[in-house]
Design an enzyme around this catalytic site. Structure first.
Site, PDB file in Angstrom:
ATOM      1  N   LYS A 176       0.818  -1.224   0.000  1.00 56.82           N
ATOM      2  CA  LYS A 176       0.000   0.000   0.000  1.00 56.82           C
ATOM      3  C   LYS A 176       0.844   1.262   0.000  1.00 56.82           C
ATOM      4  O   LYS A 176       0.566   2.221  -0.719  1.00 56.82           O
ATOM      5  CB  LYS A 176      -0.915  -0.021   1.230  1.00 56.82           C
ATOM      6  CG  LYS A 176      -1.885   1.110   1.278  1.00 56.82           C
ATOM      7  CD  LYS A 176      -1.869   2.008   2.483  1.00 56.82           C
ATOM      8  CE  LYS A 176      -0.626   2.411   3.135  1.00 56.82           C
ATOM      9  NZ  LYS A 176      -0.733   3.631   3.975  1.00 56.82           N
ATOM     10  N   THR A 233      -5.356   5.882   1.013  1.00 59.77           N
ATOM     11  CA  THR A 233      -4.048   6.283   0.545  1.00 59.77           C
ATOM     12  C   THR A 233      -4.119   7.019  -0.795  1.00 59.77           C
ATOM     13  O   THR A 233      -3.355   7.944  -1.055  1.00 59.77           O
ATOM     14  CB  THR A 233      -3.214   4.978   0.448  1.00 59.77           C
ATOM     15  OG1 THR A 233      -2.056   5.163   1.203  1.00 59.77           O
ATOM     16  CG2 THR A 233      -2.907   4.575  -0.946  1.00 59.77           C
TER      17      THR A 233
END
Lengths: 324, 324
Positions: A176, A233
């Protein structure tokens, strides 16, 4: 997390490596560098010795950048003191060369590998500190241990889901941060939300591909620690890895971008190397992570990396979508 | 889409039900109501009769709100004219009561069910019109038909992936619009990105659950038309369904919010009813879609719907994350 636990009534001792920063927090009851404007609970104790901070603690939370975990924890001699109920890693990364996950490193240096769990998910600190609702995954193979930790840390707005797949949850967190840099690049280059949606989708595909190769549970990546954290994110301007990528996309060099972050740790910078190593060993294609690696560590310009990604994608169009 | 195809060199005839709007577009070569500031290609022809617009067309794109598809297409007598190569649906919805998807409705009213494909994915029109890179899924069970359409419409920045799972792609698009209203509500209530990440994650779970019940391919939901489109819908302020939800979250009634949209179609408003009906028939739990249905069609306040969702989630914490 210190604020969440203190508000739940736990006795919280907070240590940090920067003693000046710790003293500022103690004096102002505010973390002005990272969470400006948030009043921290009165009951948090700011402890300048890590050894004192963990002495007798039932639950230890580790939120230290991957590259400093071993040195920060090595001197604590935890194995000779009273055994804590659990240690939770909040760190998202993979150690370079050893390719160890934070939970494994923590297990090794503390001598308590059996009680190390992982907390990961879409939980931007600024929102958590403001008590906005959020959901997080707590991963540990021992269900009864996980349930007892869950009972201690969950609140009505800080919701804790359980997973037995610690490996998958940690892998998702690590990848991520690298995808976050790519999303930041896209933002800095002015590419828009359609492009970020494609990044998230293709990023999820390469995460699942790597997960399959290392033996993680595929379903983990469809959960909070996978697609949930990828969402935050890509979408939130608050993330540090994304902020770093944005600087690259606007034309800064990797070093300039690091300096411009004012000393804040950018985990994805290191993790891009680890993912590059792991993908090579497992022979897994990870075009987005590779593009980030080339930009940060091989001197490529973001536009050239993007052009290569687009060229690749045009070939991939021949395949049914989603095929891994 | 008209602009994308015209720029690729196709001869494009554009029809719309609002003749005044069509004439404005023709005169200004700009769609001021929906895409202000974007110069449309000179070559687009603005046709006031739908029958004339489709006469002799090789490819027909249908971007009509679900509830108007039958009436808009009924008088075209397509079946008596030369057969087009393909008809593509850009509409995301499910007809109430009949529970037909747009592609099925188009197949029925045109008499050409075999050549109807679906285009769906994270493609906010404002970005597409500006030539920002975007990826989309083209779904049709006949691979060679799909490939020939792909070859006609793809460009370097408008990338087209193929899928054989038309049902899954259409289901994802329909559910997406309902989740978009929930994401807008969250935005309007000031809940932040962590909460939207949880909505996307749990929304994906309920979409997959419904997909399994109707026989869609699970992998479709991990692709552009699933998680990709959910991303854009939650993250981008440009979407109409999200804008509608935002108004609800700020306290407007469903009717006030509709009026405030200035006549722009909000597909999720209708689709919430269809999903409610379909989920009941298939006995599938869809808590987020149900919450949207209660707010829009049953008079619930967004805060009460959220409170119920949170209460449910606290129970679900007992289960391993991601379990469907």
């Amino acid at each position: 997390m210190a604020a969440v636990l203190a508000k739940r009534g736990h006795s919280v001792a907070l240590w940090g490596h920067n003693t000046d920063h710790l003293r500022e927090c103690a004096a102002s009851q505010e973390n002005r560098a990272y969470l400006p404007g948030i009043k921290l609970p009165d009951s948090i104790r700011y402890i300048e010795s890590a050894k004192d901070a963990v002495a007798g603690a039932r639950l230890i939370l580790v939120a230290i950048p991957t590259r400093y975990i071993r040195t920060a924890l090595a001197g604590l001699s935890l194995a000779t003191g009273p055994k804590p109920d659990a240690i939770l890693s909040l760190t998202k990364g993979i150690e370079q060369h050893s390719l160890r996950f934070p939970s494994e490193m923590i297990g090794e240096v503390t001598g308590y590998p059996g009680i190390v769990g992982v907390l990961s998910g879409p939980t931007m600190a600024m929102e958590i500190a403001r008590d906005y609702p959020a959901s997080i995954t707590l991963a540990h193979p021992d269900k009864s241990l996980a349930e007892s930790i869950q009972a201690e840390i969950a609140t009505k707005t800080f919701r804790v889901y359980l997973s037995a797949d610690r490996l998958g949850v940690e892998l998702a967190g690590a990848v991520k941060n690298v995808i976050a840099i790519a999303a930041g690049c896209a933002e800095g280059m002015g590419l828009g939300d359609n492009a970020k949606a494609a990044l998230l989708t293709r990023g999820l595909t390469e995460l699942r591909r790597l997960g399959r190769a290392v033996g993680a549970v595929d379903e983990t990546f469809m959960g909070l620690a996978g697609v949930g954290d990828l969402y935050t994110t890509c979408a939130s301007p608050l993330g540090r890895n994304r902020g770093y990528g944005e600087r690259l996309g606007r034309g800064m060099s990797p070093d300039e971008a690091q300096k411009d972050m004012g000393g804040k740790a950018v985990e994805g910078y290191d993790t891009a190397v680890s993912i590059h190593e792991l993908a090579a060993i497992k022979q897994v294609e990870m075009p987005i992570s590779e593009a980030v690696h080339k930009v940060i560590h091989r001197g490529w310009k973001p536009h050239d990396a993007l052009r290569e990604l687009l060229a690749r994608d045009l070939r991939a169009e021949e395949d049914p979508e989603g095929q891994m």
